[in-house]
Scaffold this motif. Structure first.
Motif, PDB file in Angstrom:
ATOM      1  N   PHE A 105      42.551  54.797  32.033  1.00  0.00           N
ATOM      2  CA  PHE A 105      42.029  53.668  32.436  1.00  0.00           C
ATOM      3  C   PHE A 105      41.255  53.773  33.797  1.00  0.00           C
ATOM      4  O   PHE A 105      41.406  54.890  34.354  1.00  0.00           O
ATOM      5  N   ALA A 106      40.040  52.979  34.056  1.00  0.00           N
ATOM      6  CA  ALA A 106      39.484  53.038  35.341  1.00  0.00           C
ATOM      7  C   ALA A 106      39.508  51.689  35.991  1.00  0.00           C
ATOM      8  O   ALA A 106      39.498  50.625  35.152  1.00  0.00           O
ATOM      9  N   ALA A 107      39.470  51.970  37.291  1.00  0.00           N
ATOM     10  CA  ALA A 107      39.088  50.552  38.117  1.00  0.00           C
ATOM     11  C   ALA A 107      38.154  50.851  39.290  1.00  0.00           C
ATOM     12  O   ALA A 107      38.333  51.657  39.827  1.00  0.00           O
ATOM     13  N   TYR A 108      37.113  49.749  39.259  1.00  0.00           N
ATOM     14  CA  TYR A 108      36.007  49.904  40.111  1.00  0.00           C
ATOM     15  C   TYR A 108      35.748  48.495  40.523  1.00  0.00           C
ATOM     16  O   TYR A 108      36.243  47.425  39.808  1.00  0.00           O
ATOM     17  N   ARG A 109      35.218  48.364  41.278  1.00  0.00           N
ATOM     18  CA  ARG A 109      34.599  46.818  41.781  1.00  0.00           C
ATOM     19  C   ARG A 109      33.679  46.212  40.768  1.00  0.00           C
ATOM     20  O   ARG A 109      33.076  46.864  40.087  1.00  0.00           O
ATOM     21  N   ARG A 110      33.706  45.025  40.916  1.00  0.00           N
ATOM     22  CA  ARG A 110      33.302  44.142  39.577  1.00  0.00           C
ATOM     23  C   ARG A 110      31.564  43.951  39.993  1.00  0.00           C
ATOM     24  O   ARG A 110      31.023  43.603  39.020  1.00  0.00           O
ATOM     25  N   TYR A 296      50.164  28.531  45.141  1.00  0.00           N
ATOM     26  CA  TYR A 296      50.757  28.747  46.532  1.00  0.00           C
ATOM     27  C   TYR A 296      49.763  29.533  47.272  1.00  0.00           C
ATOM     28  O   TYR A 296      50.167  29.621  48.508  1.00  0.00           O
ATOM     29  N   PHE A 297      49.031  30.363  46.794  1.00  0.00           N
ATOM     30  CA  PHE A 297      48.159  31.188  47.589  1.00  0.00           C
ATOM     31  C   PHE A 297      46.592  30.929  47.361  1.00  0.00           C
ATOM     32  O   PHE A 297      46.187  30.076  46.276  1.00  0.00           O
ATOM     33  N   LYS A 298      45.845  31.482  48.100  1.00  0.00           N
ATOM     34  CA  LYS A 298      44.275  31.407  47.834  1.00  0.00           C
ATOM     35  C   LYS A 298      43.682  32.923  47.313  1.00  0.00           C
ATOM     36  O   LYS A 298      44.021  33.843  47.794  1.00  0.00           O
ATOM     37  N   GLU A 299      43.182  32.680  46.202  1.00  0.00           N
ATOM     38  CA  GLU A 299      42.456  33.628  45.711  1.00  0.00           C
ATOM     39  C   GLU A 299      41.744  34.448  46.603  1.00  0.00           C
ATOM     40  O   GLU A 299      40.574  33.676  47.298  1.00  0.00           O
ATOM     41  N   HIS A 300      41.500  35.832  47.035  1.00  0.00           N
ATOM     42  CA  HIS A 300      40.933  36.447  47.975  1.00  0.00           C
ATOM     43  C   HIS A 300      39.617  37.186  47.229  1.00  0.00           C
ATOM     44  O   HIS A 300      38.607  37.783  47.707  1.00  0.00           O
ATOM     45  N   GLY A 301      39.754  37.902  46.007  1.00  0.00           N
ATOM     46  CA  GLY A 301      38.965  38.757  45.240  1.00  0.00           C
ATOM     47  C   GLY A 301      39.811  39.117  43.925  1.00  0.00           C
ATOM     48  O   GLY A 301      41.031  39.119  43.834  1.00  0.00           O
ATOM     49  N   ARG A 302      38.841  39.920  43.138  1.00  0.00           N
ATOM     50  CA  ARG A 302      39.518  40.566  41.960  1.00  0.00           C
ATOM     51  C   ARG A 302      38.796  41.762  41.562  1.00  0.00           C
ATOM     52  O   ARG A 302      37.631  41.827  42.018  1.00  0.00           O
ATOM     53  N   PHE A 303      39.193  42.747  40.869  1.00  0.00           N
ATOM     54  CA  PHE A 303      38.590  43.865  40.285  1.00  0.00           C
ATOM     55  C   PHE A 303      38.973  44.009  38.919  1.00  0.00           C
ATOM     56  O   PHE A 303      40.262  43.754  38.512  1.00  0.00           O
ATOM     57  N   PRO A 304      38.181  44.594  37.879  1.00  0.00           N
ATOM     58  CA  PRO A 304      38.732  44.728  36.486  1.00  0.00           C
ATOM     59  C   PRO A 304      39.221  46.209  36.174  1.00  0.00           C
ATOM     60  O   PRO A 304      38.972  47.067  37.147  1.00  0.00           O
ATOM     61  N   VAL A 305      40.039  46.098  35.457  1.00  0.00           N
ATOM     62  CA  VAL A 305      40.682  47.394  34.756  1.00  0.00           C
ATOM     63  C   VAL A 305      40.096  47.611  33.397  1.00  0.00           C
ATOM     64  O   VAL A 305      40.317  46.801  32.676  1.00  0.00           O
ATOM     65  N   LEU A 306      39.556  48.795  33.138  1.00  0.00           N
ATOM     66  CA  LEU A 306      39.031  49.108  31.761  1.00  0.00           C
ATOM     67  C   LEU A 306      39.950  50.145  31.170  1.00  0.00           C
ATOM     68  O   LEU A 306      40.311  51.187  31.899  1.00  0.00           O
ATOM     69  N   GLU A 307      40.057  49.882  29.947  1.00  0.00           N
ATOM     70  CA  GLU A 307      41.070  50.924  29.005  1.00  0.00           C
ATOM     71  C   GLU A 307      40.306  51.515  28.059  1.00  0.00           C
ATOM     72  O   GLU A 307      39.463  50.700  27.428  1.00  0.00           O
ATOM     73  N   LYS A 308      40.769  52.593  27.398  1.00  0.00           N
ATOM     74  CA  LYS A 308      40.304  53.336  26.247  1.00  0.00           C
ATOM     75  C   LYS A 308      41.332  54.032  25.681  1.00  0.00           C
ATOM     76  O   LYS A 308      42.266  54.672  26.147  1.00  0.00           O
ATOM     77  N   GLN A 309      41.720  53.715  24.443  1.00  0.00           N
ATOM     78  CA  GLN A 309      42.619  54.406  23.533  1.00  0.00           C
ATOM     79  C   GLN A 309      42.282  55.670  23.156  1.00  0.00           C
ATOM     80  O   GLN A 309      40.843  55.889  22.899  1.00  0.00           O
ATOM     81  N   LEU A 310      42.825  56.838  23.222  1.00  0.00           N
ATOM     82  CA  LEU A 310      42.380  58.084  22.978  1.00  0.00           C
ATOM     83  C   LEU A 310      42.943  58.643  21.694  1.00  0.00           C
ATOM     84  O   LEU A 310      43.791  58.009  20.897  1.00  0.00           O
TER      85      LEU A 310
END
Length: 310
Positions: A105-110, A296-310
């Motif tokens: 998987f990879a995780a970077y800013r949206r 109960y919370f306020k959303e502050h931001g989010r980022f995607p997680v991308l996956e690849k099967q090997l």
């Protein structure tokens, strides 16, 4: 062009290369050789899973695989040497397969579109987003008869129930949970709260983390692809330490009531000290937990997680 693996001294080269190739991207934050050294000197570092492309003896690009996590990085290459990206990334994928990984998987800013497009072109797909939240303690509801709630600390015999409650959320297999909760160098087992049913069995489990040395949730970049220490679903990943962190798992039909009980208990403990804002993080593919945090919370931001099967 030559592809080689890590050798001592690459930390400064890697930091400089990242800074010169990524500086124009939104929210760019420069790194240092010391930042890189924290990774190369950390537990589980695998020097044969970090790749560097050389041309004429000069490093022109690099790509990082973190085998223990299954995380793969973008191949950062100097301008004019973008052709090195393909062999660098292929070397990292080959190393993942050689270590028995079945997915990466990879995780970077949206908002890093060129980076996200690269992974899409390599067959990666967005599996989920990690949603970051914060809350002001004064805005949280107060539970009546809080002292009578059946909440106490985690016990080792609770771990099978914790694994069951965290199905689809917790990353680690059941046999690794004892080490994660009871021998974790970053938070004590006493930080883990358990809501119990009439038979004393766990019906929900929560974590509340407090430390004045941890980051203030209101001062960190909510779009940065940083997994937060203690958040369920980030076990075994490199994580950012955030003060006032709250997270929990519960069965879908009990998420609102159990989550509120654990939140009340954890926030009462944490806000007696250094916490002036609560933090949370939740994967988007667990709707009953997302529903609780949204309430109960306020959303502050989010980022995607991308996956690849090997």
């Amino acid at each position: 062009m030559n592809i080689r693996t890590f050798k001592p001294g690459d930390e400064a080269i890697q930091a400089a290369l990242f800074n010169v190739t990524a500086f124009s991207l939104p929210g760019f934050k420069a790194t240092t050789a010391d930042d890189v050294k924290k990774r190369t000197r950390g537990r589980g570092f695998d020097p044969d899973a970090r790749f560097y492309a050389e041309d004429g003896g000069q490093v022109i690009g690099y790509c990082v695989l973190e085998p223990e996590q299954g995380r793969i990085g973008f191949p950062w290459c100097k301008k004019g040497h973008e052709a090195a990206a393909a062999p660098l990334f292929a070397a990292a994928l080959s190393a993942a397969r050689a270590r028995g990984l079945t997915s990466v998987f990879a995780a970077y800013r949206r908002d890093w579109q060129p980076v996200l497009q690269f992974f899409a072109d390599q067959g990666f797909a967005v599996a989920r987003e990690f949603i970051n939240y914060w809350a002001d303690p004064v805005d949280l509801p107060t539970l009546v008869n809080r002292s009578k709630l059946p909440i106490n600390r985690l016990r080792r015999e609770d771990l099978p129930a914790v694994a069951a409650l965290g199905t689809g959320v917790i990353r680690l297999p059941p046999d690794k949970l004892e080490s994660y909760f009871f021998a974790n160098p970053y938070f004590p087992a006493e930080a883990v709260l358990v809501l119990r049913g009439a038979d004393d069995a766990p019906t929900a489990v929560g974590i509340g983390l407090e430390s004045g040395t941890y980051a203030d949730v209101k001062r960190i970049d909510p779009l940065a692809p940083c997994f937060r220490l203690g958040a369920f679903g980030t076990e075994g990943l490199n994580a950012k330490r955030v003060n006032g962190m709250f997270s929990f798992v519960a069965a879908p039909h009990q998420a609102l009531t159990a989550g509120l009980a654990l939140l009340s208990e954890a926030s009462q403990e944490m806000t007696d000290g250094t916490v002036n804002a609560l933090a949370a993080q939740c994967p988007s593919d667990v709707p009953h937990l997302v529903g609780f945090y949204t309430r109960y919370f306020k959303e502050h931001g989010r980022f995607p997680v991308l996956e690849k099967q090997l």
